[in-house]
Motif scaffolding. Structure first.
Motif: not given
Length: 290
Positions: A1-2, A143-144, A158-160, A174-175
């Motif tokens: 994903m970009s 924001l988280t 959609g998570k990092i 993970e967030g």
């Protein structure tokens, strides 16, 4: 994903060369009297952003910095290493900002940019060592946040996923995106400048720098839009002047003292309580401790 990544970076005075002229009478840093460098931990953050870009084709990195006109050098340093563009927040109204006013200005600029996936910066700047700006930006944007990052492992669905340092060890967390991340100085060092990128961006300048330059590159800037670095003022980011700079900074410096350590005559102490107490009093008086 970009991914759309913003790197928060700061040009800081080199605190290894602090002299008697390092502070102004109002308690703010006299930046003109000190060499300016790229804040070290922001370089660690830039490397993590560049790795994300490498792993996610189509991603872009935007440098965001606040400071006087010469701080545009930070944007160029980012471009030389692989960033795509950058913005300089510069306005007299921004001058003298503490962490609260700085985070307010950065947050308003990020809102102006629009949808951002990851905001990443160093844990702290060496001219303050507060580690407050990143978390305050996250709070202002709602924001988280993940702090004390050692390595960004992956971005997926959609998570990092991030490896971060905590007291006593390392943890993996993970967030959700969008998110604000601050990076430790113990993370991977930033890659060096790329020679081709240096040649491409060496003439990249802000409007102010173009006006002050000796050479006329008008045709170059009209043909190569990527060489035009944007400057944003308080009004450009729809900021409230009362929340910027000194007027928006509740932190005030009362006094500054230069402490110079010098070798003096030796002193012999006994184990008597009186000798120990006298030594402590002397060390406190000359600011060796306390």
């Amino acid at each position: 994903m970009s991914l759309k990544i913003v790197v928060l970076a700061k040009q800081v005075p080199d605190t290894r060369n602090v002299g008697k002229d390092a502070m102004k009478a109002d308690g703010t840093v006299n930046r003109a009297a000190l060499p300016a460098i790229f804040n070290p931990e922001d370089l660690n953050a830039l490397e993590q952003a560049l790795r994300l870009k490498d792993a996610n084709p189509g991603s872009t990195i935007t440098m965001l910095t606040m400071g006087p006109g010469r701080a545009a050098e930070i944007i160029r340093e980012g471009l030389y290493r692989g960033a795509d563009n950058g913005y300089l927040l510069t306005d007299r109204a921004f001058a003298g900002a503490d962490t609260l006013a700085t985070s307010y200005a950065l947050a308003t600029a990020i809102r102006k940019m629009g949808d951002v996936d990851i905001i990443i910066g160093g844990r702290q700047a060496i001219d303050g060592d507060t580690a407050q700006v990143g978390p305050q930006v996250a709070e202002k944007l709602g924001l988280t946040q993940i702090t004390y990052t050692e390595e960004i492992l992956e971005v997926k669905d959609g998570k990092i996923k991030v490896k971060r340092h905590i007291d006593g060890g390392i943890e993996t967390v993970e967030g959700p995106l969008p998110i604000v991340i601050t990076v430790n100085g113990s993370a991977a060092p930033c890659r060096p400048r790329n020679a081709k990128l240096v040649m491409k961006y060496k003439h990249a300048k802000t409007v102010t720098e173009k006006q002050q330059g000796d050479l006329d590159y008008t045709n170059l800037y009209s043909k190569c839009d990527y060489l035009n670095l944007e400057e944003w003022s308080v009004s450009d980011v729809n900021g409230d002047v009362a929340q910027c700079g000194l007027s928006g900074s509740p932190t005030k410096v009362k006094t500054i003292q230069n402490i110079v350590f010098q070798a003096k005559e030796s002193k012999t102490l006994t184990s008597a309580d009186r000798d120990i107490e006298d030594l402590i009093v002397e060390l406190l008086a000359n600011h060796t401790i306390g």
